[in-house]
Design a protein around this motif. Structure first.
Motif, PDB file in Angstrom:
ATOM      1  N   LEU A  29      53.365  39.260  16.493  1.00  0.00           N
ATOM      2  CA  LEU A  29      53.261  40.605  17.022  1.00  0.00           C
ATOM      3  C   LEU A  29      54.603  41.037  17.564  1.00  0.00           C
ATOM      4  N   CYS A  30      55.065  42.171  17.104  1.00  0.00           N
ATOM      5  CA  CYS A  30      56.274  42.776  17.653  1.00  0.00           C
ATOM      6  C   CYS A  30      56.148  44.280  17.460  1.00  0.00           C
ATOM      7  N   HIS A  31      57.051  45.004  18.044  1.00  0.00           N
ATOM      8  CA  HIS A  31      56.987  46.460  17.995  1.00  0.00           C
ATOM      9  C   HIS A  31      58.304  47.019  17.467  1.00  0.00           C
ATOM     10  N   PRO A  32      58.590  46.802  16.191  1.00  0.00           N
ATOM     11  CA  PRO A  32      59.852  47.299  15.652  1.00  0.00           C
ATOM     12  C   PRO A  32      59.875  48.824  15.616  1.00  0.00           C
ATOM     13  N   GLU A  65      60.164  32.924   2.623  1.00  0.00           N
ATOM     14  CA  GLU A  65      60.113  32.191   1.359  1.00  0.00           C
ATOM     15  C   GLU A  65      60.448  30.717   1.560  1.00  0.00           C
ATOM     16  N   SER A  66      61.449  30.424   2.371  1.00  0.00           N
ATOM     17  CA  SER A  66      61.861  29.031   2.573  1.00  0.00           C
ATOM     18  C   SER A  66      60.785  28.212   3.276  1.00  0.00           C
ATOM     19  N   ARG A  67      59.897  28.880   4.004  1.00  0.00           N
ATOM     20  CA  ARG A  67      58.814  28.184   4.707  1.00  0.00           C
ATOM     21  C   ARG A  67      57.465  28.371   4.007  1.00  0.00           C
ATOM     22  N   ASN A  68      57.513  28.951   2.805  1.00  0.00           N
ATOM     23  CA  ASN A  68      56.311  29.195   2.011  1.00  0.00           C
ATOM     24  C   ASN A  68      55.282  30.026   2.801  1.00  0.00           C
ATOM     25  N   LEU A  69      55.773  31.074   3.459  1.00  0.00           N
ATOM     26  CA  LEU A  69      54.918  31.963   4.234  1.00  0.00           C
ATOM     27  C   LEU A  69      54.854  33.312   3.560  1.00  0.00           C
ATOM     28  N   ARG A  70      53.789  34.047   3.829  1.00  0.00           N
ATOM     29  CA  ARG A  70      53.688  35.400   3.295  1.00  0.00           C
ATOM     30  C   ARG A  70      53.072  36.305   4.338  1.00  0.00           C
ATOM     31  N   LEU A  71      53.399  37.554   4.228  1.00  0.00           N
ATOM     32  CA  LEU A  71      52.836  38.557   5.123  1.00  0.00           C
ATOM     33  C   LEU A  71      51.550  39.084   4.563  1.00  0.00           C
ATOM     34  N   ARG A  72      50.644  39.440   5.432  1.00  0.00           N
ATOM     35  CA  ARG A  72      49.435  40.116   4.979  1.00  0.00           C
ATOM     36  C   ARG A  72      48.950  41.007   6.100  1.00  0.00           C
ATOM     37  N   ARG A  73      48.192  41.979   5.730  1.00  0.00           N
ATOM     38  CA  ARG A  73      47.651  42.928   6.706  1.00  0.00           C
ATOM     39  C   ARG A  73      46.669  42.195   7.601  1.00  0.00           C
ATOM     40  N   ALA A  74      46.757  42.453   8.906  1.00  0.00           N
ATOM     41  CA  ALA A  74      45.829  41.836   9.851  1.00  0.00           C
ATOM     42  C   ALA A  74      44.431  42.388   9.647  1.00  0.00           C
TER      43      ALA A  74
END
Length: 76
Positions: A29-32, A65-74
């Motif tokens: 969670l962040c508020h960019p 990518e280097s940590r094999n992570l992906r973003l997805r909608r909460a």
């Protein structure tokens, strides 16, 4: 991780450490955003712009990518 807005460490240096050991379903969670003011006293606004710029960068996507992570909608 949680960080102090007045910290001297950049958001770009912190995020890779935040993502070292994440589990399925971890929420970041962040508020960019873009700063409303260009005044140096607007620490929150400056940090929001820093978050926005990093999250929109190739560097952030390279870390994911280097940590094999992906973003997805909460799912709320």
């Amino acid at each position: 991780g949680i960080y102090e807005f007045s910290a001297k460490t950049s958001f770009a240096d912190m995020v890779p450490r935040f993502l070292i050991e994440v589990e399925e379903g971890t929420l970041m969670l962040c508020h960019p955003g873009m700063p409303v003011s260009s005044q140096a006293s607007d620490v929150h606004g400056m940090r929001r712009a820093e978050e926005f710029n990093y999250l929109a960068s190739n560097a952030f996507h390279d870390v994911l990518e280097s940590r094999n992570l992906r973003l997805r909608r909460a799912l709320l």
